[in-house]
Scaffold this active site. Structure first.
Site, PDB file in Angstrom:
ATOM      1  N   THR A   1       6.902  -8.826  16.308  1.00  0.00           N
ATOM      2  CA  THR A   1       7.111  -7.634  17.121  1.00  0.00           C
ATOM      3  C   THR A   1       6.118  -7.637  18.275  1.00  0.00           C
ATOM      4  O   THR A   1       4.963  -8.044  18.124  1.00  0.00           O
ATOM      5  CB  THR A   1       6.957  -6.361  16.285  1.00  0.00           C
ATOM      6  OG1 THR A   1       5.700  -6.373  15.597  1.00  0.00           O
ATOM      7  CG2 THR A   1       8.085  -6.261  15.264  1.00  0.00           C
TER       8      THR A   1
ATOM      9  N   SER B   1       0.808  -1.215   0.000  1.00  0.00           N
ATOM     10  CA  SER B   1       0.000   0.000   0.000  1.00  0.00           C
ATOM     11  C   SER B   1       0.843   1.267   0.000  1.00  0.00           C
ATOM     12  O   SER B   1       1.901   1.347   0.625  1.00  0.00           O
ATOM     13  CB  SER B   1      -0.936   0.007   1.210  1.00  0.00           C
ATOM     14  OG  SER B   1      -0.201  -0.001   2.419  1.00  0.00           O
TER      15      SER B   1
ATOM     16  N   GLY C   1       5.636  -4.819  20.629  1.00  0.00           N
ATOM     17  CA  GLY C   1       5.474  -3.508  21.227  1.00  0.00           C
ATOM     18  C   GLY C   1       6.603  -3.183  22.197  1.00  0.00           C
ATOM     19  O   GLY C   1       7.787  -3.298  21.871  1.00  0.00           O
TER      20      GLY C   1
ATOM     21  N   ASN D   1       6.010   3.256   3.738  1.00  0.00           N
ATOM     22  CA  ASN D   1       6.703   3.448   5.016  1.00  0.00           C
ATOM     23  C   ASN D   1       7.982   2.619   5.076  1.00  0.00           C
ATOM     24  O   ASN D   1       9.042   3.106   5.498  1.00  0.00           O
ATOM     25  CB  ASN D   1       5.805   3.042   6.180  1.00  0.00           C
ATOM     26  CG  ASN D   1       4.577   3.921   6.318  1.00  0.00           C
ATOM     27  OD1 ASN D   1       4.529   5.029   5.781  1.00  0.00           O
ATOM     28  ND2 ASN D   1       3.581   3.424   7.030  1.00  0.00           N
TER      29      ASN D   1
ATOM     30  N   ASP E   1       6.317  -0.940  10.545  1.00  0.00           N
ATOM     31  CA  ASP E   1       6.985  -0.769   9.250  1.00  0.00           C
ATOM     32  C   ASP E   1       8.424  -0.305   9.434  1.00  0.00           C
ATOM     33  O   ASP E   1       9.327  -0.728   8.706  1.00  0.00           O
ATOM     34  CB  ASP E   1       6.220   0.243   8.399  1.00  0.00           C
ATOM     35  CG  ASP E   1       4.821  -0.226   8.041  1.00  0.00           C
ATOM     36  OD1 ASP E   1       4.633  -1.448   7.891  1.00  0.00           O
ATOM     37  OD2 ASP E   1       3.925   0.625   7.914  1.00  0.00           O
TER      38      ASP E   1
ATOM     39  N   PHE F   1      -9.520   1.682   6.306  1.00  0.00           N
ATOM     40  CA  PHE F   1      -8.633   1.855   5.153  1.00  0.00           C
ATOM     41  C   PHE F   1      -9.466   1.808   3.870  1.00  0.00           C
ATOM     42  O   PHE F   1     -10.189   0.836   3.627  1.00  0.00           O
ATOM     43  CB  PHE F   1      -7.570   0.756   5.130  1.00  0.00           C
ATOM     44  CG  PHE F   1      -6.465   0.991   4.133  1.00  0.00           C
ATOM     45  CD1 PHE F   1      -5.342   1.722   4.486  1.00  0.00           C
ATOM     46  CD2 PHE F   1      -6.549   0.487   2.846  1.00  0.00           C
ATOM     47  CE1 PHE F   1      -4.319   1.956   3.569  1.00  0.00           C
ATOM     48  CE2 PHE F   1      -5.538   0.712   1.924  1.00  0.00           C
ATOM     49  CZ  PHE F   1      -4.411   1.438   2.293  1.00  0.00           C
TER      50      PHE F   1
ATOM     51  N   ASN G   1       2.890  -8.971  14.134  1.00  0.00           N
ATOM     52  CA  ASN G   1       2.909  -8.575  15.535  1.00  0.00           C
ATOM     53  C   ASN G   1       2.249  -9.695  16.334  1.00  0.00           C
ATOM     54  O   ASN G   1       1.862 -10.732  15.768  1.00  0.00           O
ATOM     55  CB  ASN G   1       2.257  -7.211  15.755  1.00  0.00           C
ATOM     56  CG  ASN G   1       0.783  -7.173  15.349  1.00  0.00           C
ATOM     57  OD1 ASN G   1       0.089  -8.188  15.388  1.00  0.00           O
ATOM     58  ND2 ASN G   1       0.300  -6.003  14.959  1.00  0.00           N
TER      59      ASN G   1
ATOM     60  N   GLY H   1       1.040   4.436   4.148  1.00  0.00           N
ATOM     61  CA  GLY H   1       0.938   3.181   3.419  1.00  0.00           C
ATOM     62  C   GLY H   1       2.088   2.288   3.816  1.00  0.00           C
ATOM     63  O   GLY H   1       3.246   2.727   3.869  1.00  0.00           O
TER      64      GLY H   1
END
Length: 328
Positions: free
Chosen positions: A223, A8, A225, A52, A257, A116, A195, A48
């Site tokens: 990931t 995107s 956080g 990014n 990202d 989105f 994530n 996007g």
């Protein structure tokens, strides 16, 4: 390493709600929610997921190729991307649709509710990786970021046909994928990015166990956080990489990202996964401290400080040596 990033390209409309979403939700009424949040601020930023990631790679000097679809309103955004080291020659411009829009509200706990609009992104399925590879003299890795679902399927299949390594990062699109498509986008990936929530959703959608996924991908990066990231490979103990802490979080949009950009830059430089993830975590914190996914200031001094404090002087020295020419 030449990296192509598909996915995107959007404009982000970011709002801030000063309260907590959780305080507005009534458990007995979740099947018929009707809520409106009065936001304190609105900021409009380039965004996007693919853009990014590409901007992060561009600022780190990797010269990524961005492949996605946009509207005729792309001129200013294109100039911004060029200024940040991103090759946009393979971006498709629609004759009839607007560039995609991401509308997101963040609450006081850094939770987000978003929508989105895909717009021109629907035409991304017309882009072929073979022509991209020929034009740039070869591609070493293709990132399959959130995109038009059919484009994601086609790009993944084309990577397999062409023998191109690919990184699967389905992210938000997991909510729209069925089991067959989830398995199709993941199977054979050199890297899989999720994530924590997406990891659980991927297992549910695919019907695979954790071990099944590891048997089908090279490396699975999750990931977490403020808890950093986990790197998993079949037959090896998982690596846990702590996050670079911050006392000044501003906006979580684009943090994942940024991690991907830092990690993939490390991969491009031949770093081991642990060192690449450390740079990814430092990049993620840099974005977390800014509003908008691309307007952060990237500096060797800032990255070095966070890396040294979190991972020690050896990591800081090794990373700093490579970052001497970052695109600030």
């Amino acid at each position: 390493m030449r990296i192509a990033v598909t996915g995107s390209i959007a404009t982000d409309h970011l709002m801030v709600f000063p309260g907590r979403f959780a305080d507005q939700l009534i458990a007995e009424q979740l099947d018929r929610v009707s809520l409106s949040f009065l936001a304190d601020s609105l900021e409009i930023h380039p965004g996007g997921s693919a853009a990014n990631i590409a901007v992060g790679l561009g600022r780190l000097g990797l010269g990524p190729v961005l492949a996605g679809a946009v509207g005729a309103d792309f001129a200013d955004y294109r100039a911004w991307l060029h200024d940040n080291g991103v090759d946009t020659e393979l971006v498709r411009i629609s004759d009839s649709l607007h560039t995609a829009r991401f509308v997101c509200t963040t609450d006081a706990d850094q939770n987000q509710i978003a929508a989105f609009y895909s717009g021109a992104m629907a035409e991304a399925r017309e882009i072929t990786l073979a022509s991209t590879a020929r034009r740039v003299g070869g591609i070493d890795l293709v990132v399959i970021a959130p995109n038009d679902p059919e484009a994601m399927r086609r790009h993944t299949d084309e990577c397999r046909r062409l023998g191109l390594g690919f990184a699967a990062a389905p992210s938000q699109q997991l909510a729209r994928l069925d089991g067959k498509d989830t398995r199709r986008l993941v199977d054979g990936a050199r890297f899989l990015f999720t994530n924590e929530y997406e990891a659980a959703l991927l297992l549910k959608r695919s019907g695979w166990s954790y071990g099944d996924v590891l048997a089908r991908v090279g490396t699975w990066i999750t990931t977490r956080g403020a808890n950093g990231a986990t790197i998993a490979r079949t037959g090896r103990p998982a690596l846990r990489i702590p996050a670079v802490p911050t006392s000044e979080p501003a906006d979580p949009t684009g943090v994942g990202d940024a991690f991907r950009a830092g990690f993939l830059a490390g991969v491009g430089w031949g770093w081991p996964d642990e060192r690449a993830a450390q740079l990814g975590c430092a990049m993620a914190t840099t974005v977390l401290e800014s509003v908008g996914p691309q307007e952060y200031t990237l500096s060797v001094a800032g990255l070095r400080h966070g890396i040294r404090k979190t991972y020690g002087p050896t990591a800081a020295t090794e990373i700093e040596q490579r970052l001497a020419g970052v695109h600030a």
